[in-house]
Design an enzyme around this catalytic site. Structure first.
Site, PDB file in Angstrom:
ATOM      1  N   GLU A 134       0.863  -1.178   0.000  1.00 26.99           N
ATOM      2  CA  GLU A 134       0.000   0.000   0.000  1.00 26.99           C
ATOM      3  C   GLU A 134       0.901   1.230   0.000  1.00 26.99           C
ATOM      4  O   GLU A 134       1.621   1.475   0.962  1.00 26.99           O
ATOM      5  CB  GLU A 134      -0.920   0.048   1.226  1.00 26.99           C
ATOM      6  CG  GLU A 134      -1.864   1.238   1.138  1.00 26.99           C
ATOM      7  CD  GLU A 134      -2.575   1.582   2.432  1.00 26.99           C
ATOM      8  OE1 GLU A 134      -3.715   2.066   2.356  1.00 26.99           O
ATOM      9  OE2 GLU A 134      -1.990   1.385   3.518  1.00 26.99           O
ATOM     10  N   ARG A 139       1.187   4.862   0.508  1.00 24.51           N
ATOM     11  CA  ARG A 139       0.463   5.961   1.135  1.00 24.51           C
ATOM     12  C   ARG A 139       0.998   7.284   0.584  1.00 24.51           C
ATOM     13  O   ARG A 139       1.867   7.924   1.157  1.00 24.51           O
ATOM     14  CB  ARG A 139       0.600   5.875   2.655  1.00 24.51           C
ATOM     15  CG  ARG A 139      -0.247   4.788   3.287  1.00 24.51           C
ATOM     16  CD  ARG A 139      -1.759   5.074   3.155  1.00 24.51           C
ATOM     17  NE  ARG A 139      -2.098   6.345   3.756  1.00 24.51           N
ATOM     18  CZ  ARG A 139      -2.497   6.486   5.030  1.00 24.51           C
ATOM     19  NH1 ARG A 139      -2.599   5.427   5.802  1.00 24.51           N
ATOM     20  NH2 ARG A 139      -2.804   7.681   5.501  1.00 24.51           N
ATOM     21  N   ARG A 176      -4.899   9.354   1.296  1.00 21.17           N
ATOM     22  CA  ARG A 176      -5.906   9.457   2.351  1.00 21.17           C
ATOM     23  C   ARG A 176      -6.198  10.908   2.729  1.00 21.17           C
ATOM     24  O   ARG A 176      -5.301  11.713   2.927  1.00 21.17           O
ATOM     25  CB  ARG A 176      -5.436   8.681   3.586  1.00 21.17           C
ATOM     26  CG  ARG A 176      -6.421   8.663   4.740  1.00 21.17           C
ATOM     27  CD  ARG A 176      -7.618   7.759   4.421  1.00 21.17           C
ATOM     28  NE  ARG A 176      -7.232   6.359   4.387  1.00 21.17           N
ATOM     29  CZ  ARG A 176      -7.595   5.514   3.406  1.00 21.17           C
ATOM     30  NH1 ARG A 176      -8.320   5.945   2.395  1.00 21.17           N
ATOM     31  NH2 ARG A 176      -7.218   4.247   3.450  1.00 21.17           N
ATOM     32  N   HIS A 199     -13.459   4.917   7.672  1.00 23.54           N
ATOM     33  CA  HIS A 199     -12.655   4.782   8.889  1.00 23.54           C
ATOM     34  C   HIS A 199     -13.281   5.574  10.022  1.00 23.54           C
ATOM     35  O   HIS A 199     -13.751   6.686   9.828  1.00 23.54           O
ATOM     36  CB  HIS A 199     -11.227   5.308   8.659  1.00 23.54           C
ATOM     37  CG  HIS A 199     -10.543   4.707   7.473  1.00 23.54           C
ATOM     38  ND1 HIS A 199     -10.779   5.142   6.184  1.00 23.54           N
ATOM     39  CD2 HIS A 199      -9.621   3.705   7.386  1.00 23.54           C
ATOM     40  CE1 HIS A 199     -10.046   4.429   5.346  1.00 23.54           C
ATOM     41  NE2 HIS A 199      -9.332   3.558   6.048  1.00 23.54           N
ATOM     42  N   LYS A 251     -13.976  -1.346   2.313  1.00 22.56           N
ATOM     43  CA  LYS A 251     -13.138  -1.432   3.506  1.00 22.56           C
ATOM     44  C   LYS A 251     -13.810  -0.681   4.652  1.00 22.56           C
ATOM     45  O   LYS A 251     -14.122   0.500   4.527  1.00 22.56           O
ATOM     46  CB  LYS A 251     -11.756  -0.826   3.237  1.00 22.56           C
ATOM     47  CG  LYS A 251     -10.843  -0.824   4.477  1.00 22.56           C
ATOM     48  CD  LYS A 251      -9.561  -0.049   4.208  1.00 22.56           C
ATOM     49  CE  LYS A 251      -8.697   0.033   5.464  1.00 22.56           C
ATOM     50  NZ  LYS A 251      -7.538   0.940   5.291  1.00 22.56           N
ATOM     51  N   GLN A 287      -1.914  -2.743  14.606  1.00 18.81           N
ATOM     52  CA  GLN A 287      -1.236  -3.547  13.598  1.00 18.81           C
ATOM     53  C   GLN A 287      -0.133  -4.391  14.210  1.00 18.81           C
ATOM     54  O   GLN A 287       0.599  -3.947  15.096  1.00 18.81           O
ATOM     55  CB  GLN A 287      -0.626  -2.658  12.519  1.00 18.81           C
ATOM     56  CG  GLN A 287      -1.589  -2.196  11.456  1.00 18.81           C
ATOM     57  CD  GLN A 287      -0.887  -1.445  10.337  1.00 18.81           C
ATOM     58  OE1 GLN A 287       0.317  -1.223  10.389  1.00 18.81           O
ATOM     59  NE2 GLN A 287      -1.635  -1.045   9.335  1.00 18.81           N
TER      60      GLN A 287
END
Length: 246
Positions: free
Chosen positions: A42, A44, A75, A133, A160, A221
């Site tokens: 991913e 970012r 994002r 989110h 997601k 995580q």
């Protein structure tokens, strides 16, 4: 090097473990990701020092050269990101990088650019993750279902949902959501949600996110090596795909 495209790997049913990277050391990060066997890089882009399209494409290039599958995320600040520009610039950047990546992640709340990004991804034959989110809580069941339905209606290939988990009730709510719909990525953030990063993929969540070493990019995580080891233990499908280098 991955032997299957992202679309092929997703159709095979085995989950993927993603690790997030900025642009501090693209060549080094790409080499490390390949050595570790990262399933999905991913990128970012909202973390990048430069978000000029030429610089972003240059930072993507080592990951592509390494044969890694790439999910590009830019994002919004509203959902925990660092994007410094306006929405027009963000949409144009998504459009510029689509040919160089396998998928993009754009927030459901980004209503100004979401239709354009989805249309551009369709034209480029790239996958779209439409995301939501909540870093404070896990909303109620009706809200979560409504969010999934709205994301699917917007054109998501994958939806997601990532929310902060505060206990078993939140985990049950997220698990029920995952079991109700297909083509989902569901994550419970925080210490209470850490188990979802291993066991939700076993239940069908298509992507889980792991840390680059000991540096998590989101609360709860686990390191990539630990995530991959646990998934290989509990998911025969993942163990087979990983053993085959798929």
């Amino acid at each position: 090097m991955a032997t299957q495209t992202l679309r092929e790997r997703l159709s095979g049913g085995a989950p993927l473990v993603a690790v997030s990277f900025g642009d501090d050391d693209p060549a080094g990060d790409a080499a490390r990701a390949r050595e570790l066997g990262v399933d999905l890089a991913e990128l970012r882009i909202d973390w990048n020092r430069s978000v000029e399209p030429a610089d972003v494409l240059a930072a993507i290039a080592p990951f592509r050269a390494a044969g890694l599958r790439i999910l590009a995320t830019i994002r919004s600040k509203a959902e925990g990101g660092r994007w410094p520009g306006d929405e027009t610039a963000r949409r144009r950047l998504f459009e510029a990088i689509l040919p160089a990546v396998d998928a993009v992640d754009v927030e459901l709340s980004s209503t100004e650019i979401l239709p354009g990004v989805v249309a551009a991804a369709r034209a480029a034959d790239r996958l779209v993750v439409v995301s939501y989110h909540d870093f404070d809580k896990t909303p109620d069941e009706d809200f979560l279902r409504g969010t999934v339905e709205a994301a699917r209606a917007a054109g998501a290939d994958l939806v997601k949902i990532s929310t902060m988990a505060h206990g078993p009730e939140d985990l049950r709510r997220l698990a029920a959501l995952l079991l109700r719909y297909d083509s989902m990525v569901v994550i419970g953030m925080g210490a209470e949600g850490a188990a979802t990063r291993v066991f939700f993929p076993v239940l069908g969540s298509r992507i889980t996110y792991a840390a680059d070493g000991e540096r998590p990019s989101a609360p709860g995580q686990l390191p990539f090596s630990e995530t991959a080891r646990l998934l290989a233990t509990f998911s025969p499908g993942y163990a087979t795909a990983r053993g085959a280098g798929a």
